[in-house]
Design a protein around this motif. Structure first.
Motif, PDB file in Angstrom:
ATOM      1  N   LEU A   1       6.357  -4.137   6.004  1.00  0.00           N
ATOM      2  CA  LEU A   1       6.033  -4.858   4.763  1.00  0.00           C
ATOM      3  C   LEU A   1       5.443  -3.876   3.754  1.00  0.00           C
ATOM      4  O   LEU A   1       4.304  -4.006   3.343  1.00  0.00           O
ATOM      5  N   THR A   2       6.222  -2.873   3.409  1.00  0.00           N
ATOM      6  CA  THR A   2       5.692  -1.850   2.497  1.00  0.00           C
ATOM      7  C   THR A   2       6.717  -1.525   1.417  1.00  0.00           C
ATOM      8  O   THR A   2       7.894  -1.844   1.541  1.00  0.00           O
ATOM      9  N   CYS A   3       6.234  -0.904   0.347  1.00  0.00           N
ATOM     10  CA  CYS A   3       7.104  -0.462  -0.731  1.00  0.00           C
ATOM     11  C   CYS A   3       6.428   0.743  -1.391  1.00  0.00           C
ATOM     12  O   CYS A   3       5.289   1.058  -1.061  1.00  0.00           O
ATOM     13  N   PRO A   4       7.072   1.419  -2.334  1.00  0.00           N
ATOM     14  CA  PRO A   4       6.441   2.585  -2.961  1.00  0.00           C
ATOM     15  C   PRO A   4       5.077   2.283  -3.589  1.00  0.00           C
ATOM     16  O   PRO A   4       4.200   3.138  -3.591  1.00  0.00           O
ATOM     17  N   VAL A   5       4.871   1.032  -4.095  1.00  0.00           N
ATOM     18  CA  VAL A   5       3.585   0.721  -4.743  1.00  0.00           C
ATOM     19  C   VAL A   5       2.449   0.708  -3.723  1.00  0.00           C
ATOM     20  O   VAL A   5       1.439   1.382  -3.890  1.00  0.00           O
ATOM     21  N   CYS A   6       2.628  -0.073  -2.620  1.00  0.00           N
ATOM     22  CA  CYS A   6       1.506  -0.179  -1.680  1.00  0.00           C
ATOM     23  C   CYS A   6       1.408   1.048  -0.777  1.00  0.00           C
ATOM     24  O   CYS A   6       0.388   1.232  -0.116  1.00  0.00           O
ATOM     25  N   LEU A   7       2.442   1.892  -0.773  1.00  0.00           N
ATOM     26  CA  LEU A   7       2.336   3.147  -0.017  1.00  0.00           C
ATOM     27  C   LEU A   7       1.815   4.273  -0.909  1.00  0.00           C
ATOM     28  O   LEU A   7       1.600   5.392  -0.452  1.00  0.00           O
TER      29      LEU A   7
ATOM     30  N   THR B   1       2.316 -12.846  -1.617  1.00  0.00           N
ATOM     31  CA  THR B   1       2.598 -11.422  -1.809  1.00  0.00           C
ATOM     32  C   THR B   1       1.314 -10.640  -2.075  1.00  0.00           C
ATOM     33  O   THR B   1       0.265 -11.214  -2.339  1.00  0.00           O
ATOM     34  N   LYS B   2       1.432  -9.324  -1.992  1.00  0.00           N
ATOM     35  CA  LYS B   2       0.264  -8.451  -2.117  1.00  0.00           C
ATOM     36  C   LYS B   2      -0.311  -8.432  -3.541  1.00  0.00           C
ATOM     37  O   LYS B   2       0.277  -8.999  -4.464  1.00  0.00           O
ATOM     38  N   LEU B   3      -1.442  -7.741  -3.697  1.00  0.00           N
ATOM     39  CA  LEU B   3      -2.160  -7.801  -4.973  1.00  0.00           C
ATOM     40  C   LEU B   3      -1.419  -7.105  -6.117  1.00  0.00           C
ATOM     41  O   LEU B   3      -1.502  -7.520  -7.263  1.00  0.00           O
ATOM     42  N   PHE B   4      -0.692  -6.015  -5.800  1.00  0.00           N
ATOM     43  CA  PHE B   4      -0.055  -5.256  -6.888  1.00  0.00           C
ATOM     44  C   PHE B   4       1.433  -5.003  -6.685  1.00  0.00           C
ATOM     45  O   PHE B   4       2.036  -4.210  -7.388  1.00  0.00           O
ATOM     46  N   CYS B   5       2.034  -5.631  -5.680  1.00  0.00           N
ATOM     47  CA  CYS B   5       3.482  -5.482  -5.471  1.00  0.00           C
ATOM     48  C   CYS B   5       4.009  -6.766  -4.852  1.00  0.00           C
ATOM     49  O   CYS B   5       3.235  -7.669  -4.553  1.00  0.00           O
ATOM     50  N   SER B   6       5.337  -6.848  -4.636  1.00  0.00           N
ATOM     51  CA  SER B   6       5.887  -8.114  -4.148  1.00  0.00           C
ATOM     52  C   SER B   6       6.104  -8.117  -2.638  1.00  0.00           C
ATOM     53  O   SER B   6       6.787  -8.981  -2.111  1.00  0.00           O
ATOM     54  N   CYS B   7       5.472  -7.161  -1.928  1.00  0.00           N
ATOM     55  CA  CYS B   7       5.586  -7.168  -0.459  1.00  0.00           C
ATOM     56  C   CYS B   7       4.876  -8.400   0.105  1.00  0.00           C
ATOM     57  O   CYS B   7       3.866  -8.839  -0.442  1.00  0.00           O
ATOM     58  N   SER B   8       5.394  -8.928   1.225  1.00  0.00           N
ATOM     59  CA  SER B   8       4.785 -10.083   1.885  1.00  0.00           C
ATOM     60  C   SER B   8       3.427  -9.712   2.487  1.00  0.00           C
ATOM     61  O   SER B   8       3.199  -8.575   2.911  1.00  0.00           O
TER      62      SER B   8
HETATM   63 ZN   LIG Z   1       4.362  -3.135  -1.495  1.00  0.00          ZN
END
Ligand SMILES: [Zn+2]
Length: 467
Positions: A35-41, A17-24
């Protein structure tokens, strides 16, 4: 004139998963922007949470490079605008990096070299722009993928040395299991600083960004070294600028004049607490460290009797070293395993996995050792087994390659050859011992190379000697 080179290397860490969220992090194959979420966006109000695994992988690299891991490190915001960076800033570590110091030793043309490491820090990656004929598209899947940035001291003295440093670093990263470090996939990227000086002091440096192959690193640095030398010899001065590298044209491309650090308005990331690496945690990571490639190389020489060169070739890819070791254990003969793996199997080894299984190769090695098949035929069988994926002994049987070792059969064959070659027999009786070799050769021809030559020679001697 003296050339001084320093590298900044970005390595993508092999976390799920990514450095600061649980996206793959599996952006290489996923459809764009899935593969995005509010954190990485970078949506307002979304809060980052640090990935523990990414820190542990970075710690492995720090320990392997003998760097000093800082008990307290901190994340900073690097502010800049770019379409592939939706947050408008990158989370990185500037003021207090994860580790400082350390060094990596390697060889260039047989000569030992050591390059010191200045620092190593964790940061997140940006997205990707995809340029099309009539515009540009953006894919945010890579936003937030964990990277470590490794910054060297300016200890590198030539473009070739820069390439060898990177090759050694990639080997280390793969053995540590922290990254596949495939440059073609962008998992290992390199920016280089280079300056040429005429008076022994550090000259003005220029930067070359985004070098994505070993070849590009060496060629781009050589081109810039040449350009600076010509400028300086002509009485000119070097400007502090940034280049890109056009691999296809083999040319440096001027990008921009260099930004200063204050252009980025760094400030501490308010959404993350400082990173504390306790002594216990560090010791736990140390205890779980895999064998380092240079330690493993030494062990292969000591334990399996390989030459340092042979061990070095196996060490280039951990998968090769693992494969050799598995074959050596399975067949019980490190010499046989080394011979087959180094001079045969590696010729067919194209991707990450071995071209033939440990079991299949062991079966073949044992068949040769037990005299069931000749070495020459075994090489052909190997080639066919690799091409078709079939079991070696199945091929041996089907093609009738098993060695003719039946005493009766060999004796009959020898009698036949003796009848057909009276001249050679006469020569032998007249004292020409070499005639035996000719007779054995004739018998081998009749069997298509399948006869056991040693046994055959004994039989000839016995028959002719007793007459
Ligand atoms: Zn994310």
């Amino acid at each position: 004139m003296r050339t001084v080179i320093g590298l900044e290397i970005h390595v993508q860490l092999a976390t799920k998963t990514k450095l600061f969220c649980s996206c793959s992090t599996d952006y290489f194959t996923a459809p764009p922007n899935t593969l995005t979420c509010p954190v990485c966006l970078g949506m307002p109000g979304a809060l980052p949470v640090l990935n523990k695994k990414a820190v542990e992988l970075a710690l492995r690299v720090s320990l392997a490079l003998n760097a000093r891991v800082q008990e307290f490190s901190r994340f900073d915001r690097k502010n800049y605008f770019y379409p592939d960076l939706p947050k408008g800033y990158q989370i990185t570590q500037r003021e207090y990096p994860l580790a400082v110091g350390g060094a990596l030793s390697f060889r260039v043309d047989g000569e030992a070299r050591t390059v010191r490491i200045r620092e190593m820090h964790l940061e997140e990656d940006a997205g990707k722009l995809i340029h099309t004929g009539d515009g540009a598209l953006v894919d945010m899947n890579r936003c937030g993928v964990p990277l470590i940035e490794i910054v060297t001291e300016p200890d590198i003295q030539s473009p070739k040395e820069a390439r060898e440093f990177l090759r050694t670093l990639r080997m280390l990263l793969r053995h540590l299991g922290v990254s596949n470090a495939d440059m073609e996939k962008g998992e290992l990227r390199c920016d280089a600083n280079i300056s040429v000086s005429t008076d022994g002091k550090l000259g003005t440096k220029t930067e070359i960004k985004n070098l994505n192959s070993f070849r590009a690193v060496e060629r781009a640095l050589a081109a810039e070294e040449e350009r600076q030398r010509e400028l300086l010899s002509g009485g000119g001065t070097v400007e502090q600028v940034t280049f890109g590298w056009d691999e296809h044209a083999g040319k440096l491309v001027l990008q921009r004049s260099k930004e200063e650090a204050h252009d980025y308005r760094y400030f501490p990331e308010p959404d993350l607490v400082p990173l504390v690496v306790s002594r216990e945690w560090l010791e736990q990571v140390r205890a779980g460290m895999p064998e380092l490639p240079w330690e493993r190389e030494e062990r292969f020489v000591r334990e399996y009797g390989l030459s340092p060169k042979e061990a070095g070739v196996l060490m280039e890819e951990p998968a090769r070293a693992d494969y050799f070791e598995a074959v050596a254990r399975a067949c019980g003969s490190p010499q046989d395993a080394a011979g087959w793996v180094l001079s045969e199997v590696l010729r067919y080894w194209k991707d990450d996995s071995p071209p033939i299984s440990v079991e299949a190769l062991t079966e073949l090695i044992e068949a040769v050792r037990e005299g069931k098949i000749s070495r020459t035929n075994a090489k052909e069988v190997l080639e066919e087994a690799i091409a078709t994926g079939r079991a070696p002994m199945e091929i041996v049987e089907e093609r009738g390659l098993s060695l003719l070792a039946d005493e009766e059969e060999l004796r009959r064959l020898a009698q036949e050859v003796i009848r057909e070659n009276p001249k050679a027999v006469e020569d032998f009786r007249a004292g020409k011992k070499g005639a035996i070799g000719f007779l054995v050769g004739q018998a081998m021809r009749k069997t298509g190379g399948r006869a056991d030559a040693k046994k055959l020679s004994e039989i000839f001697l016995e028959i002719l000697g007793s007459n």
